[in-house]
Motif scaffolding. Structure first.
Motif, PDB file in Angstrom:
ATOM      1  N   LEU A 211       0.633  -1.430  -0.247  1.00 56.40           N
ATOM      2  CA  LEU A 211      -0.008   0.105   0.042  1.00 56.40           C
ATOM      3  C   LEU A 211       0.919   1.289   0.032  1.00 56.40           C
ATOM      4  O   LEU A 211       0.663   2.251   0.639  1.00 56.40           O
ATOM      5  CB  LEU A 211      -0.866  -0.029   1.211  1.00 56.40           C
ATOM      6  CG  LEU A 211      -1.667  -1.353   1.298  1.00 56.40           C
ATOM      7  CD1 LEU A 211      -2.808  -1.289   2.733  1.00 56.40           C
ATOM      8  CD2 LEU A 211      -2.536  -1.419   0.385  1.00 56.40           C
ATOM      9  N   ASP A 212       1.967   1.169  -0.601  1.00 55.14           N
ATOM     10  CA  ASP A 212       3.048   2.375  -0.538  1.00 55.14           C
ATOM     11  C   ASP A 212       2.226   3.339  -1.160  1.00 55.14           C
ATOM     12  O   ASP A 212       1.656   3.564  -2.174  1.00 55.14           O
ATOM     13  CB  ASP A 212       4.208   2.180  -1.480  1.00 55.14           C
ATOM     14  CG  ASP A 212       5.314   1.154  -0.794  1.00 55.14           C
ATOM     15  OD1 ASP A 212       4.942   0.741   0.235  1.00 55.14           O
ATOM     16  OD2 ASP A 212       6.396   0.782  -1.360  1.00 55.14           O
ATOM     17  N   ASP A 213       2.391   4.578  -0.313  1.00 56.08           N
ATOM     18  CA  ASP A 213       1.835   5.829  -0.502  1.00 56.08           C
ATOM     19  C   ASP A 213       2.511   6.445  -2.024  1.00 56.08           C
ATOM     20  O   ASP A 213       3.576   6.121  -2.049  1.00 56.08           O
ATOM     21  CB  ASP A 213       2.277   7.057   0.406  1.00 56.08           C
ATOM     22  CG  ASP A 213       1.451   8.377  -0.091  1.00 56.08           C
ATOM     23  OD1 ASP A 213       0.514   8.237  -0.593  1.00 56.08           O
ATOM     24  OD2 ASP A 213       2.065   9.358   0.299  1.00 56.08           O
TER      25      ASP A 213
ATOM     26  N   ARG B  19       6.251  11.395   0.606  1.00 57.87           N
ATOM     27  CA  ARG B  19       5.710  12.589   0.587  1.00 57.87           C
ATOM     28  C   ARG B  19       5.302  12.809   2.208  1.00 57.87           C
ATOM     29  O   ARG B  19       5.220  11.956   2.966  1.00 57.87           O
ATOM     30  CB  ARG B  19       4.302  12.617  -0.172  1.00 57.87           C
ATOM     31  CG  ARG B  19       4.538  12.218  -1.651  1.00 57.87           C
ATOM     32  CD  ARG B  19       3.531  12.431  -2.448  1.00 57.87           C
ATOM     33  NE  ARG B  19       2.497  11.318  -2.105  1.00 57.87           N
ATOM     34  CZ  ARG B  19       1.068  11.106  -2.918  1.00 57.87           C
ATOM     35  NH1 ARG B  19       1.073  12.015  -3.703  1.00 57.87           N
ATOM     36  NH2 ARG B  19       0.437  10.174  -2.323  1.00 57.87           N
ATOM     37  N   ASP B  20       4.838  14.130   2.506  1.00 59.79           N
ATOM     38  CA  ASP B  20       4.172  14.182   3.742  1.00 59.79           C
ATOM     39  C   ASP B  20       4.923  14.049   4.770  1.00 59.79           C
ATOM     40  O   ASP B  20       4.277  13.202   5.671  1.00 59.79           O
ATOM     41  CB  ASP B  20       3.018  13.943   3.492  1.00 59.79           C
ATOM     42  CG  ASP B  20       2.186  14.613   2.478  1.00 59.79           C
ATOM     43  OD1 ASP B  20       2.459  15.671   2.177  1.00 59.79           O
ATOM     44  OD2 ASP B  20       1.234  13.773   1.833  1.00 59.79           O
ATOM     45  N   PRO B 232       3.966   8.116   6.559  1.00 63.55           N
ATOM     46  CA  PRO B 232       3.853   8.070   5.030  1.00 63.55           C
ATOM     47  C   PRO B 232       4.289   7.190   4.282  1.00 63.55           C
ATOM     48  O   PRO B 232       4.441   7.307   2.895  1.00 63.55           O
ATOM     49  CB  PRO B 232       4.605   9.790   4.911  1.00 63.55           C
ATOM     50  CG  PRO B 232       5.614   9.475   5.880  1.00 63.55           C
ATOM     51  CD  PRO B 232       5.060   8.816   7.184  1.00 63.55           C
ATOM     52  N   PHE B 233       4.715   5.955   4.960  1.00 58.87           N
ATOM     53  CA  PHE B 233       5.106   5.093   4.117  1.00 58.87           C
ATOM     54  C   PHE B 233       3.620   4.290   3.164  1.00 58.87           C
ATOM     55  O   PHE B 233       3.762   4.087   1.814  1.00 58.87           O
ATOM     56  CB  PHE B 233       5.432   3.580   4.702  1.00 58.87           C
ATOM     57  CG  PHE B 233       6.582   3.763   5.506  1.00 58.87           C
ATOM     58  CD1 PHE B 233       7.725   3.496   4.597  1.00 58.87           C
ATOM     59  CD2 PHE B 233       6.900   4.291   6.842  1.00 58.87           C
ATOM     60  CE1 PHE B 233       9.131   3.623   5.426  1.00 58.87           C
ATOM     61  CE2 PHE B 233       8.089   4.396   7.390  1.00 58.87           C
ATOM     62  CZ  PHE B 233       9.196   4.116   6.656  1.00 58.87           C
TER      63      PHE B 233
END
Lengths: 280, 271
Positions: A211-213, B19-20, B232-233
């Motif tokens: 589910l990597d951002d 990110r973030d 944020p992972f």
């Protein structure tokens, strides 16, 4: 930043183009399994699942064993015609018998072809399958991922990745080829980027337990929103959540959740099992 | 419904650009997903030998956001003076828990180093959080050990250290884990977060094992769940979707999503 309305997004209609129904011990167990799949999907707005039952582990199984797997899918379609559609699994090295099996399954109502890791997508042994897919106007979904750890490659030496898909897409630009599960393990940035110059008929799906951002946005940035498909491969809440959360426009999400799959179906004269507007 | 994220992070992961990952951007990202507050630690501390500079940096970074971002200390029990790091993080910097990284700091989760540091946390009433994985091992960089936390060892640790409170984050396979399978541990204070596990369906050829969290809850596991996202992972809304379909009563859901972390970290935040 506007807060996402998670409940509303759950009602948003979705087509899961990468899922499975397994060949289990008996038909009762198969029924329980597919009913649970459908129930879980209903909570998330998933109206139909494109299912296959591939033989995994790189095994070159017999033609009869392959047919048995596909018969499992045909039974599931018969039980749940509103929710389950079929992707015919074949082993390309069976050559004419693989082509015969594809025709049997498509003529029985399946809507695409599933390949696993017996052959890379760019192996010439796969070309007759691709040519038949072009003729029948159906998609090919192949198990894929850019693996690089030795133990992972040892277990799947012939797994395809984006570079293989790009090569075949250049050879057969009219073929609807789908790189499976960019979240299914492996370097998703690498495999997606390798496909950035593919034909408009080259797709990837976002399924998988990773589910990597940024994964979905990366696929859209590199391949275009028209080339990204929603699938779960059994990671149902995770896959729904990653598309909902992606920093994309609503139109992009609409393409991913529904319209791209609808367009693939339209090529063969098919439609979603339920009209989008009545869902939810 | 309020959401408290027990599993969020600040800082840098060396193998992928996140990110973030600053206090302002993380908070904005969580709020976009409807999450009000979070426990955070500094990612890079997992890879540092001497973790204390990262802990100091964390405390300073979250100070302007102290009602929303709650710092958790990273402790490396193999580094000389870790006891002083723990004391300072708890007593001076006001940290509300500890994160441990057996895989990255190279110690067994049931070994002597783990027992000492977890025992010290228990004496202070601090929750210990251990990620099952930081990143999917199948994409690991060659410099990343890429191993998951051994849950058999975690079960041994829980059994060995009286009064410990442990949360394992970003895990799958909860039902089959030793924490649940060892019946004598079911009443102990251990928790899994929602960031990675599925709820009503997973691919499994055994029809009795195709529901993950739903089966866990049916068998009495709801008291062991807590909300977490691994942001944020990971995408924060994935955990929100899991919470939305979790088969529990509204009061139980409130505890999982807000009250439990509030209680475990002794935050005293209003419901």
């Amino acid at each position: 930043m506007v807060e996402l309305d998670i409940e509303e997004w759950l009602r948003y209609p979705k087509i899961d183009m990468h899922c499975h129904v397994w060949n289990l011990a008996n038909e009762k167990e198969e029924q329980v399994s597919s009913e649970q799949l459908i129930l879980a999907g209903e909570m998330l707005g998933i109206t139909e699942f494109w299912c296959s039952s591939p033989i995994i582990g790189g095994l070159i199984a017999s033609v009869e064993a392959v047919r048995e797997e596909n018969d499992t899918i045909l039974r599931a379609i018969k039980r749940h015609p509103q929710h389950i559609r079929g992707m015919c699994f074949v082993i390309p090295g069976h050559y004419q018998m693989a082509l015969d099996e594809i025709n049997r399954c498509l003529d029985s109502g399946m809507i695409g072809i599933k390949l696993y890791n017996q052959y890379r997508i760019n192996d010439p042994a796969v070309f007759p399958v691709i040519e038949l897919a072009i003729e029948r106007k159906v998609p090919i979904l192949e198990h894929a991922g850019y693996l690089h750890a030795r133990e992972d490659l040892d277990s799947q030496p012939l797994i395809s990745h984006g570079e293989h898909f790009a090569e075949v897409s250049a050879r057969y630009p009219e073929a609807m080829l789908i790189h499976a599960h960019i979240g299914g393990g492996g370097d998703w940035e690498h495999t997606v980027s390798a496909m950035r110059h593919g034909s408009p008929n080259l797709y990837c799906d976002v399924s998988g337990s990773n589910l990597d951002d940024g994964q979905v946005e990366w696929a859209v940035a590199e391949m275009g929103a028209e080339s990204v498909l929603f699938g779960t491969d059994g990671t149902m809440t995770g896959s729904v959540g990653k598309v909902i959360d992606a920093t994309l426009t609503e139109e992009d999400k609409s393409l991913i959740f529904w319209k791209n799959a609808e367009r693939i179906l339209a090529a063969q004269g098919a439609r979603p099992t339920q009209p989008r507007e009545v869902v939810g | 419904m309020n959401f408290f994220d027990l599993n969020a992070w600040l800082g840098v992961w060396p193998f992928r650009s996140l990110r973030d990952n600053t206090p302002q951007t993380l908070l904005a990202r969580l709020q976009r997903a409807g999450i009000k507050a979070a426990a955070v630690s500094q990612i890079e501390a997992a890879l540092h030998r001497n973790v204390q500079p990262a802990n100091e940096k964390l405390a300073e970074a979250v100070e302007p956001f102290k009602k929303q971002l709650f710092p958790m200390a990273t402790i490396n029990p193999r580094f000389p003076g870790w006891e002083e790091h723990l004391r300072r993080c708890h007593e001076v910097l006001g940290m509300k828990g500890v994160r441990l990284f057996p895989v990255y700091h190279d110690f067994a989760a049931d070994g002597i180093e783990a027992r000492r540091v977890v025992g010290a946390c228990a004496e202070r009433g601090l929750i210990v959080v251990m990620p099952h994985r930081l990143e999917d091992a199948r994409q690991r960089h060659w410099m990343d050990p890429g191993q998951t936390l051994d849950l058999n060892q975690v079960a041994n640790l829980i059994e060995a250290v009286p009064g410990v409170t442990i949360a394992v984050t970003n895990a799958r396979g909860i039902m089959g884990s030793a924490l649940w399978q060892r019946q004598e541990l079911r009443k102990k204070n251990w928790f899994f977060d929602l960031s990675l596990a599925e709820v009503h369906y997973v691919l499994h050829k055994d029809v009795n094992r195709m529901r993950e969290l739903a089966d866990f809850i049916d068998e009495g596991g709801a008291d062991h769940l807590v909300f977490g996202t691994h942001t944020p992972f990971s995408y924060p809304s994935a955990a929100r979707v899991k919470a939305a379909v979790l088969p529990v009563e509204p009061e139980t859901l409130k505890k999982i999503c807000w009250g439990r972390a509030n209680q475990l970290m002794r935050l005293g935040m209003p419901e």
